[in-house]
Design a protein around this motif. Structure first.
Motif, PDB file in Angstrom:
ATOM      1  N   GLU A 164     -22.562  28.539  43.672  1.00 12.47           N
ATOM      2  CA  GLU A 164     -23.388  27.534  44.331  1.00 12.47           C
ATOM      3  C   GLU A 164     -22.920  26.120  44.021  1.00 12.47           C
ATOM      4  OE1 GLU A 164     -26.279  25.629  46.526  1.00 12.47           O
ATOM      5  OE2 GLU A 164     -25.611  27.720  46.582  1.00 12.47           O
ATOM      6  N   TYR A 165     -22.290  25.927  42.870  1.00 13.28           N
ATOM      7  CA  TYR A 165     -21.977  24.584  42.399  1.00 13.28           C
ATOM      8  C   TYR A 165     -20.822  23.912  43.139  1.00 13.28           C
ATOM      9  CZ  TYR A 165     -17.903  26.480  39.962  1.00 13.28           C
ATOM     10  OH  TYR A 165     -16.707  27.090  39.679  1.00 13.28           O
ATOM     11  N   ASP A 166     -20.032  24.647  43.884  1.00 15.39           N
ATOM     12  CA  ASP A 166     -18.862  24.029  44.505  1.00 15.39           C
ATOM     13  C   ASP A 166     -18.767  24.329  45.996  1.00 15.39           C
ATOM     14  OD1 ASP A 166     -18.149  26.699  44.240  1.00 15.39           O
ATOM     15  OD2 ASP A 166     -16.108  26.285  43.568  1.00 15.39           O
ATOM     16  N   LYS A 167     -19.886  24.190  46.698  1.00 11.49           N
ATOM     17  CA  LYS A 167     -19.854  24.338  48.156  1.00 11.49           C
ATOM     18  C   LYS A 167     -18.999  23.238  48.792  1.00 11.49           C
ATOM     19  CE  LYS A 167     -22.579  27.929  48.501  1.00 11.49           C
ATOM     20  NZ  LYS A 167     -23.913  27.865  49.110  1.00 11.49           N
ATOM     21  N   TYR A 168     -18.964  22.082  48.107  1.00  9.95           N
ATOM     22  CA  TYR A 168     -18.123  20.970  48.555  1.00  9.95           C
ATOM     23  C   TYR A 168     -17.294  20.490  47.371  1.00  9.95           C
ATOM     24  CZ  TYR A 168     -21.370  20.737  52.490  1.00  9.95           C
ATOM     25  OH  TYR A 168     -22.143  21.042  53.578  1.00  9.95           O
ATOM     26  N   ILE A 169     -16.039  20.180  47.639  1.00 15.06           N
ATOM     27  CA  ILE A 169     -15.153  19.566  46.651  1.00 15.06           C
ATOM     28  C   ILE A 169     -15.139  18.068  46.927  1.00 15.06           C
ATOM     29  CG2 ILE A 169     -12.794  19.440  45.797  1.00 15.06           C
ATOM     30  CD1 ILE A 169     -12.433  22.319  46.889  1.00 15.06           C
ATOM     31  N   VAL A 170     -15.244  17.268  45.892  1.00 17.03           N
ATOM     32  CA  VAL A 170     -15.117  15.823  46.052  1.00 17.03           C
ATOM     33  C   VAL A 170     -13.649  15.464  45.866  1.00 17.03           C
ATOM     34  CG1 VAL A 170     -15.784  13.563  45.172  1.00 17.03           C
ATOM     35  CG2 VAL A 170     -17.468  15.434  45.242  1.00 17.03           C
ATOM     36  N   LYS A 171     -13.041  14.949  46.923  1.00 13.49           N
ATOM     37  CA  LYS A 171     -11.618  14.613  46.911  1.00 13.49           C
ATOM     38  C   LYS A 171     -11.415  13.104  46.913  1.00 13.49           C
ATOM     39  CE  LYS A 171      -9.725  18.746  49.214  1.00 13.49           C
ATOM     40  NZ  LYS A 171      -8.543  18.985  48.359  1.00 13.49           N
ATOM     41  N   ARG A 172     -10.251  12.689  46.430  1.00  8.32           N
ATOM     42  CA  ARG A 172      -9.866  11.279  46.468  1.00  8.32           C
ATOM     43  C   ARG A 172      -9.281  10.943  47.831  1.00  8.32           C
ATOM     44  NH1 ARG A 172      -8.121  13.532  41.706  1.00  8.32           N
ATOM     45  NH2 ARG A 172      -9.121  12.704  39.802  1.00  8.32           N
ATOM     46  N   VAL A 173      -9.655   9.810  48.345  1.00  8.41           N
ATOM     47  CA  VAL A 173      -9.097   9.367  49.624  1.00  8.41           C
ATOM     48  C   VAL A 173      -7.629   9.003  49.472  1.00  8.41           C
ATOM     49  CG1 VAL A 173      -9.226   7.568  51.406  1.00  8.41           C
ATOM     50  CG2 VAL A 173     -11.328   8.562  50.469  1.00  8.41           C
ATOM     51  N   SER A 174      -7.249   8.464  48.322  1.00  9.02           N
ATOM     52  CA  SER A 174      -5.899   7.939  48.134  1.00  9.02           C
ATOM     53  C   SER A 174      -4.822   8.999  48.293  1.00  9.02           C
ATOM     54  CB  SER A 174      -5.777   7.286  46.752  1.00  9.02           C
ATOM     55  OG  SER A 174      -6.080   8.227  45.723  1.00  9.02           O
ATOM     56  N   ASP A 175      -5.040  10.179  47.725  1.00  3.30           N
ATOM     57  CA  ASP A 175      -4.004  11.219  47.781  1.00  3.30           C
ATOM     58  C   ASP A 175      -4.560  12.612  48.101  1.00  3.30           C
ATOM     59  OD1 ASP A 175      -5.330  11.815  45.454  1.00  3.30           O
ATOM     60  OD2 ASP A 175      -3.634  11.417  44.117  1.00  3.30           O
ATOM     61  N   THR A 177      -6.371  14.584  46.497  1.00  4.90           N
ATOM     62  CA  THR A 177      -6.462  15.542  45.396  1.00  4.90           C
ATOM     63  C   THR A 177      -7.924  15.746  44.992  1.00  4.90           C
ATOM     64  OG1 THR A 177      -6.139  13.754  43.794  1.00  4.90           O
ATOM     65  CG2 THR A 177      -4.182  14.984  44.503  1.00  4.90           C
ATOM     66  N   ASN A 178      -8.162  16.879  44.337  1.00  5.21           N
ATOM     67  CA  ASN A 178      -9.518  17.188  43.890  1.00  5.21           C
ATOM     68  C   ASN A 178      -9.890  16.352  42.672  1.00  5.21           C
ATOM     69  OD1 ASN A 178      -9.373  19.160  45.832  1.00  5.21           O
ATOM     70  ND2 ASN A 178      -9.246  20.863  44.393  1.00  5.21           N
ATOM     71  N   THR A 179     -11.127  15.903  42.621  1.00  3.81           N
ATOM     72  CA  THR A 179     -11.669  15.312  41.407  1.00  3.81           C
ATOM     73  C   THR A 179     -12.327  16.417  40.588  1.00  3.81           C
ATOM     74  OG1 THR A 179     -13.874  14.859  42.300  1.00  3.81           O
ATOM     75  CG2 THR A 179     -12.154  13.214  42.724  1.00  3.81           C
ATOM     76  N   GLU A 180     -12.940  16.064  39.476  1.00  4.88           N
ATOM     77  CA  GLU A 180     -13.678  17.042  38.678  1.00  4.88           C
ATOM     78  C   GLU A 180     -15.090  17.260  39.208  1.00  4.88           C
ATOM     79  OE1 GLU A 180     -14.549  15.682  34.685  1.00  4.88           O
ATOM     80  OE2 GLU A 180     -14.503  13.579  35.348  1.00  4.88           O
ATOM     81  N   TYR A 181     -15.441  16.558  40.288  1.00  2.00           N
ATOM     82  CA  TYR A 181     -16.791  16.626  40.830  1.00  2.00           C
ATOM     83  C   TYR A 181     -16.860  17.601  42.007  1.00  2.00           C
ATOM     84  CZ  TYR A 181     -17.622  12.419  38.096  1.00  2.00           C
ATOM     85  OH  TYR A 181     -17.739  11.520  37.069  1.00  2.00           O
ATOM     86  N   HIS A 186     -27.068  21.655  48.519  1.00  2.00           N
ATOM     87  CA  HIS A 186     -28.075  20.626  48.771  1.00  2.00           C
ATOM     88  C   HIS A 186     -27.581  19.246  48.362  1.00  2.00           C
ATOM     89  CE1 HIS A 186     -31.436  23.293  49.946  1.00  2.00           C
ATOM     90  NE2 HIS A 186     -30.768  24.165  49.217  1.00  2.00           N
ATOM     91  N   PHE A 187     -26.275  19.126  48.133  1.00  2.00           N
ATOM     92  CA  PHE A 187     -25.610  17.863  47.833  1.00  2.00           C
ATOM     93  C   PHE A 187     -25.945  17.328  46.438  1.00  2.00           C
ATOM     94  CE2 PHE A 187     -26.630  17.816  52.498  1.00  2.00           C
ATOM     95  CZ  PHE A 187     -25.407  18.347  52.884  1.00  2.00           C
ATOM     96  N   ASN A 188     -26.308  18.249  45.537  1.00  2.00           N
ATOM     97  CA  ASN A 188     -26.453  17.899  44.135  1.00  2.00           C
ATOM     98  C   ASN A 188     -25.076  17.852  43.474  1.00  2.00           C
ATOM     99  OD1 ASN A 188     -29.337  17.852  44.244  1.00  2.00           O
ATOM    100  ND2 ASN A 188     -29.329  20.094  44.144  1.00  2.00           N
ATOM    101  N   VAL A 189     -24.927  17.003  42.472  1.00  5.63           N
ATOM    102  CA  VAL A 189     -23.620  16.684  41.907  1.00  5.63           C
ATOM    103  C   VAL A 189     -23.362  17.486  40.628  1.00  5.63           C
ATOM    104  CG1 VAL A 189     -22.130  14.822  41.065  1.00  5.63           C
ATOM    105  CG2 VAL A 189     -23.842  14.343  42.848  1.00  5.63           C
ATOM    106  N   TYR A 190     -22.134  18.015  40.520  1.00  4.97           N
ATOM    107  CA  TYR A 190     -21.671  18.740  39.332  1.00  4.97           C
ATOM    108  C   TYR A 190     -20.372  18.110  38.850  1.00  4.97           C
ATOM    109  CZ  TYR A 190     -24.910  22.470  40.693  1.00  4.97           C
ATOM    110  OH  TYR A 190     -26.031  23.202  41.022  1.00  4.97           O
ATOM    111  N   ARG A 191     -20.174  18.130  37.548  1.00  2.55           N
ATOM    112  CA  ARG A 191     -18.904  17.679  36.963  1.00  2.55           C
ATOM    113  C   ARG A 191     -18.353  18.804  36.107  1.00  2.55           C
ATOM    114  NH1 ARG A 191     -19.495  12.165  34.375  1.00  2.55           N
ATOM    115  NH2 ARG A 191     -20.809  13.323  32.921  1.00  2.55           N
ATOM    116  N   GLY A 192     -17.193  19.306  36.477  1.00  2.00           N
ATOM    117  CA  GLY A 192     -16.604  20.428  35.771  1.00  2.00           C
ATOM    118  C   GLY A 192     -17.491  21.659  35.793  1.00  2.00           C
ATOM    119  N   GLY A 193     -18.251  21.838  36.873  1.00  2.00           N
ATOM    120  CA  GLY A 193     -19.128  22.992  37.015  1.00  2.00           C
ATOM    121  C   GLY A 193     -20.479  22.842  36.340  1.00  2.00           C
TER     122      GLY A 193
END
Length: 260
Positions: A164-175, A177-181, A186-193
């Protein structure tokens, strides 16, 4: 059939000071679904507003249990009650529209507002999405989300979520790549799971999940209006994970994104 009473009364069934912007739908089986804003005062977004639902049984003429179909937890549900001052830094839901398919699935489309967003606020210069390749993605910032620039991150739907924690990956616009978020459904935020939290206002005593619609979130959407779509297969008792839809079609200069 005559209903014995109105669906939304000041009888304690909902914790609301004011009901506004109702909608009605006759369901396939003849029952009637009603939805409305649950407001802590009479004012529009930005404010502390939720969405309530009830279903009228067409055989008994009785309304079913009150259901809070959409709510944010950044503020205590009752904060701001019976005042004329908007709770501006509360995320909110407003203005529901409902429909049903021939197969019985009920869709509800609402306007979802991040904290400090509402009609006429934000969106004129930026619709909240970024075009990357041939697709549009919802933009995120760790800075001032009232601005039209500075969105260094975006939500990427995860094709192979681990949970459930990673339905969306937060990526950097610059390159890209995946962040740790990551974000859940429901758009709740996780860091490293690990789920992140914020303090529920105004008492700041209860921890609630951090959400990209909240003013205290590390990652935030642009402060403007979004179409937020969910469906129910059990007449509103439970609702699916939401989808944000359609913001890429919003034109420059349009600061309100409402249904018609």
């Amino acid at each position: 059939m005559n209903a014995v009473k109105q669906p939304f009364l000041y009888d304690g069934s909902f914790d609301a000071f004011t009901y506004r912007i109702p909608c009605l739908l006759t369901l396939n089986d003849g029952d009637l679904m009603a939805a409305t804003d649950l407001r802590v005062n009479i004012l529009d977004s930005p404010n502390n507003i939720e969405l309530g639902v009830r279903v009228l049984n067409s055989h008994t003429g009785e309304w079913g249990d009150p259901i809070v179909a959409h709510k944010f937890d950044d503020y205590d549900q009752q904060f701001g009650t019976n005042t004329y001052n908007p709770v501006r830094d509360s995320a909110s839901f407003i203005d529901a529209a409902i429909t049903q398919t021939g197969g019985g699935r009920i869709f509800m489309l609402v306007d979802a507002m991040p904290a400090n967003a509402g009609g006429g606020i934000g969106g004129k210069e930026f619709n909240g999405t970024l075009k990357i390749g041939d697709a549009f993605y919802y933009a995120l910032t760790m800075g001032d989300n009232s601005l039209a620039t500075g969105y260094g991150y975006y939500m990427y739907p995860n094709p192979n979520p681990n949970g459930e924690y990673d339905k969306y990956i937060v990526k950097r616009v610059s390159d890209h790549t995946n962040t740790e978020y990551t974000l859940d459904g429901h758009f709740n935020v996780y860091r490293g799971g690990v789920a992140l939290t914020v303090k529920q206002k105004p008492k700041n005593e209860i921890d609630v999940p951090m959400n990209i619609f909240y003013s205290a979130s590390l990652l935030k959407l642009h402060a403007t209006s979004y179409f937020y779509l969910r469906y129910s297969d059990d007449k509103g008792k439970t609702w699916s994970d939401p989808m944000l839809i359609g913001s890429e079609y919003r034109k420059m200069g349009e600061n309100v994104f409402n249904k018609a």
